[in-house]
Scaffold this motif. Structure first.
Motif, mmCIF file in Angstrom:
data_model
loop_
_atom_site.group_PDB
_atom_site.id
_atom_site.type_symbol
_atom_site.label_atom_id
_atom_site.label_comp_id
_atom_site.label_asym_id
_atom_site.label_seq_id
_atom_site.Cartn_x
_atom_site.Cartn_y
_atom_site.Cartn_z
ATOM 1 N N SER A 1 -4.251 7.514 -3.030
ATOM 2 C CA SER A 1 -5.637 7.652 -2.567
ATOM 3 C C SER A 1 -6.663 7.230 -3.606
ATOM 4 O O SER A 1 -7.854 7.143 -3.293
ATOM 5 C CB SER A 1 -5.901 9.112 -2.167
ATOM 6 N N ASN A 2 -6.219 6.965 -4.840
ATOM 7 C CA ASN A 2 -7.180 6.679 -5.906
ATOM 8 C C ASN A 2 -6.881 5.386 -6.659
ATOM 9 O O ASN A 2 -7.390 5.178 -7.763
ATOM 10 C CB ASN A 2 -7.203 7.846 -6.899
ATOM 11 N N THR A 3 -6.095 4.518 -6.074
ATOM 12 C CA THR A 3 -5.662 3.308 -6.788
ATOM 13 C C THR A 3 -6.779 2.289 -6.997
ATOM 14 O O THR A 3 -6.630 1.375 -7.813
ATOM 15 C CB THR A 3 -4.501 2.630 -6.041
ATOM 16 N N THR A 4 -7.892 2.419 -6.281
ATOM 17 C CA THR A 4 -9.004 1.485 -6.489
ATOM 18 C C THR A 4 -9.805 1.840 -7.744
ATOM 19 O O THR A 4 -10.641 1.057 -8.192
ATOM 20 C CB THR A 4 -9.946 1.493 -5.270
ATOM 21 N N LYS A 5 -9.533 3.009 -8.312
ATOM 22 C CA LYS A 5 -10.280 3.482 -9.473
ATOM 23 C C LYS A 5 -9.629 3.016 -10.774
ATOM 24 O O LYS A 5 -8.509 2.521 -10.798
ATOM 25 C CB LYS A 5 -10.359 5.010 -9.455
ATOM 26 N N LYS A 6 -10.355 3.233 -11.872
ATOM 27 C CA LYS A 6 -9.816 2.977 -13.198
ATOM 28 C C LYS A 6 -8.717 4.000 -13.514
ATOM 29 O O LYS A 6 -8.665 5.082 -12.933
ATOM 30 C CB LYS A 6 -10.927 3.078 -14.247
ATOM 31 N N SER A 7 -7.860 3.658 -14.467
ATOM 32 C CA SER A 7 -6.736 4.535 -14.810
ATOM 33 C C SER A 7 -7.206 5.926 -15.237
ATOM 34 O O SER A 7 -6.609 6.939 -14.864
ATOM 35 C CB SER A 7 -5.897 3.901 -15.922
ATOM 36 N N GLN A 8 -8.275 5.988 -16.032
ATOM 37 C CA GLN A 8 -8.781 7.282 -16.480
ATOM 38 C C GLN A 8 -9.256 8.123 -15.304
ATOM 39 O O GLN A 8 -9.052 9.343 -15.266
ATOM 40 C CB GLN A 8 -9.925 7.084 -17.477
ATOM 41 N N GLN A 9 -9.871 7.477 -14.316
ATOM 42 C CA GLN A 9 -10.345 8.195 -13.128
ATOM 43 C C GLN A 9 -9.170 8.636 -12.249
ATOM 44 O O GLN A 9 -9.244 9.673 -11.586
ATOM 45 C CB GLN A 9 -11.304 7.304 -12.336
ATOM 46 N N ILE A 10 -8.109 7.846 -12.238
ATOM 47 C CA ILE A 10 -6.904 8.243 -11.491
ATOM 48 C C ILE A 10 -6.327 9.527 -12.089
ATOM 49 O O ILE A 10 -5.968 10.466 -11.368
ATOM 50 C CB ILE A 10 -5.852 7.116 -11.515
ATOM 51 N N ILE A 11 -6.242 9.569 -13.420
ATOM 52 C CA ILE A 11 -5.739 10.771 -14.092
ATOM 53 C C ILE A 11 -6.633 11.971 -13.791
ATOM 54 O O ILE A 11 -6.144 13.076 -13.522
ATOM 55 C CB ILE A 11 -5.638 10.531 -15.611
ATOM 56 N N LYS A 12 -7.940 11.749 -13.812
ATOM 57 C CA LYS A 12 -8.875 12.846 -13.519
ATOM 58 C C LYS A 12 -8.692 13.347 -12.087
ATOM 59 O O LYS A 12 -8.722 14.557 -11.832
ATOM 60 C CB LYS A 12 -10.319 12.382 -13.732
ATOM 61 N N ALA A 13 -8.472 12.428 -11.155
ATOM 62 C CA ALA A 13 -8.253 12.817 -9.757
ATOM 63 C C ALA A 13 -6.976 13.648 -9.623
ATOM 64 O O ALA A 13 -6.928 14.632 -8.870
ATOM 65 C CB ALA A 13 -8.169 11.572 -8.878
ATOM 66 N N ARG B 1 0.820 -1.215 0.000
ATOM 67 C CA ARG B 1 0.000 0.000 0.000
ATOM 68 C C ARG B 1 0.859 1.273 0.000
ATOM 69 O O ARG B 1 0.540 2.262 0.653
ATOM 70 C CB ARG B 1 -0.940 0.032 1.214
ATOM 71 N N ALA B 2 1.947 1.254 -0.743
ATOM 72 C CA ALA B 2 2.860 2.404 -0.772
ATOM 73 C C ALA B 2 3.217 2.755 -2.211
ATOM 74 O O ALA B 2 3.197 1.904 -3.104
ATOM 75 C CB ALA B 2 4.122 2.105 0.027
ATOM 76 N N VAL B 3 3.551 4.043 -2.415
ATOM 77 C CA VAL B 3 4.008 4.514 -3.722
ATOM 78 C C VAL B 3 5.525 4.642 -3.677
ATOM 79 O O VAL B 3 6.081 5.302 -2.794
ATOM 80 C CB VAL B 3 3.376 5.870 -4.086
ATOM 81 N N HIS B 4 6.189 4.023 -4.635
ATOM 82 C CA HIS B 4 7.646 4.052 -4.708
ATOM 83 C C HIS B 4 8.075 4.883 -5.922
ATOM 84 O O HIS B 4 7.460 4.807 -6.989
ATOM 85 C CB HIS B 4 8.207 2.636 -4.823
ATOM 86 N N SER B 5 9.129 5.651 -5.747
ATOM 87 C CA SER B 5 9.673 6.465 -6.833
ATOM 88 C C SER B 5 10.997 5.862 -7.281
ATOM 89 O O SER B 5 11.949 5.791 -6.508
ATOM 90 C CB SER B 5 9.884 7.908 -6.352
ATOM 91 N N PHE B 6 11.048 5.402 -8.534
ATOM 92 C CA PHE B 6 12.250 4.770 -9.069
ATOM 93 C C PHE B 6 12.904 5.695 -10.098
ATOM 94 O O PHE B 6 12.305 6.014 -11.119
ATOM 95 C CB PHE B 6 11.911 3.429 -9.724
ATOM 96 N N SER B 7 14.136 6.079 -9.809
ATOM 97 C CA SER B 7 14.839 6.992 -10.707
ATOM 98 C C SER B 7 15.687 6.249 -11.719
ATOM 99 O O SER B 7 15.476 6.329 -12.922
ATOM 100 C CB SER B 7 15.726 7.955 -9.906
#
Length: 440
Positions: free
Chosen positions: A402-414, A336-342
């Motif tokens: 906070s929006n990972t349960t949504k569809k990709s298009q809805q994530i972008i909109k959020a 349940r975490a967001v990782h940033s990979f450079s």
């Protein structure tokens, strides 16, 4: 005066450049008033009318700077007339500042005789004898109630004072010159609008060719993308290409230039990418080959950042490489975490060979059900609010999580809704591009 009126008439045909007109006006004003020197200032365009300022466009003769300059630099910049002119042109005058600023502020002409330290607040006095002001006239360049600038002359020859008749003559010249200046400026603005309209039509057609018309359907994955240019055509680019039956190529890139130059560079980049993506299976190799072609072909002040990922749907993994682009964001449903990979990677078009190739490394991410991968350009995280703070990668990660349960298009909109709320403005300083991939 007759010659001046004839030349002013030429300006009404919009065939004369502003600088040429100002030179004629200044020369005529000096000759008509018998002045030793003069200058013409034009108002700079700003969004805030309450903080108007103007800069000198024409300086003729030993005209002194009419704003206060640091005294310890006077000896240096008074050594040559050219230096004095450079100083005058480099110091803008704000409305209300000194005698010229007063004329800009209220639109009323001034005729001032200077004695010793009198009028020091209006007219700075210098140690150098040839910069001393004995008398000065300053008149607005005004069309109706709009002040376009200020014209000033100093020091009538033989140290005679300027007379009211001189001021009336200078005002008359200024009135006619202001109308001509306004006419030229309007013509230039009209030409600029026509040029912009042409660029918009051209770039709209080009934009339609650069970005995918539709995204491929990938079994087991949900994919969405958004590209919002700050101009009709921006410098951002994304693409999704089906490489074969088992692989898809996802790329996002950002060109430093905008408008037509940026669009042409993106078009070249797109062609190179589509060629090398089919030819090579390694994302690092694709970026290296594109860079080899771009190096030496791009303008010195332009570069490209890019992130290229190859999706293996059956193996649930992504192999990716980065060339100076923003880090990839990966949401792991497991922790349940967001990782940033450079990963390593340099901007493209700046160098090549041993100075570029070793820094383009390959990285792998395993994608499980509920995981989300987000690619984006710097315009997403560099959006600023009124306080000058940036939206930032941390806030982007929080919105994503906070929006990972949504569809990709809805994530972008959020994400875009959060950016608009943060900046309180739907217009941004830079292009904004997002590509979101979710494992279903």
């Amino acid at each position: 005066m007759v010659d001046f009126l004839r030349e002013i008439g030429t300006a009404f045909s919009a065939s004369m450049k502003v600088d040429d007109l100002l030179n004629i006006v200044m020369h005529t004003a000096k000759r008509a008033t018998d002045a030793g020197a003069g200058a013409i200032y034009l108002v700079q365009k700003t969004e805030n009318e309450t903080s108007r300022e103007m800069k000198a466009y024409i300086v003729d003769g030993l005209f002194p700077p009419l704003v206060k300059i640091k005294s310890n630099t006077e000896t240096k910049w008074t050594s040559k007339q050219k230096y004095i002119h450079d100083i005058i042109k480099s110091y803008p005058i704000k409305a209300g500042e000194g005698i010229l600023g007063k004329v800009l502020e209220d639109g009323r002409p001034r005729l001032v005789e200077c004695n010793a330290d009198d009028n020091e607040d209006l007219i700075p006095q210098y140690k150098s004898e040839f910069l001393k002001v004995n008398s000065i006239m300053a008149v607005p360049l005004k069309v109706k109630s709009k002040v376009l600038g200020v014209m000033a002359v100093v020091n009538k020859r033989y140290k005679s004072p300027f007379r009211p008749q001189d001021l009336s003559l200078l005002e008359s010249l200024a009135e006619q010159a202001a109308v001509a200046i306004s006419n030229i400026q309007l013509s230039l603005e009209l030409a600029a609008r026509k040029q912009l309209e042409w660029e918009i039509r051209l770039t709209e057609d080009l934009q339609a060719l650069l970005l995918p018309k539709e995204l491929p359907k990938i079994h087991g994955f949900d994919l969405a993308a958004l590209s919002k240019p700050v101009r009709t055509l921006g410098g951002d680019y994304y693409d999704i290409v089906k490489l074969d039956y088992e692989r898809y190529g996802l790329i996002i890139a950002d060109v430093s230039g905008k408008g037509v130059p940026g669009a042409i560079t993106i078009a070249i980049f797109r062609s190179l990418f589509r060629n090398y993506a089919i030819k090579y299976q390694s994302p690092a190799k694709v970026l290296i080959e594109i860079n080899n072609w771009l190096y030496g072909e791009m303008k010195e002040d332009m570069f490209i950042t890019a992130l290229y990922a190859i999706l293996y749907p059956k193996e649930n993994k992504i192999i990716w490489s980065r060339a100076g682009h923003e880090p990839i964001l990966y949401y792991s449903n497991q922790d349940r975490a967001v990782h940033s990979f450079s990963g390593m990677g340099l901007m493209m078009g700046m160098t090549f060979g041993k100075d570029f190739d070793p820094y383009i490394e390959e990285n792998e991410i395993e994608i499980n059900t509920g995981d989300v991968v987000a690619l984006y350009t710097d315009g997403v995280i560099e959006v600023q609010n009124d306080a000058g703070s940036e939206f930032g990668r941390t806030q982007l990660s929080n919105v994503l999580r906070s929006n990972t349960t949504k569809k990709s298009q809805q994530i972008i909109k959020a994400i875009t809704n959060s950016i608009i709320k943060f900046s309180a403005d739907e217009s941004f300083q830079d292009d904004l591009t997002l590509l979101v991939l979710k494992k279903e």
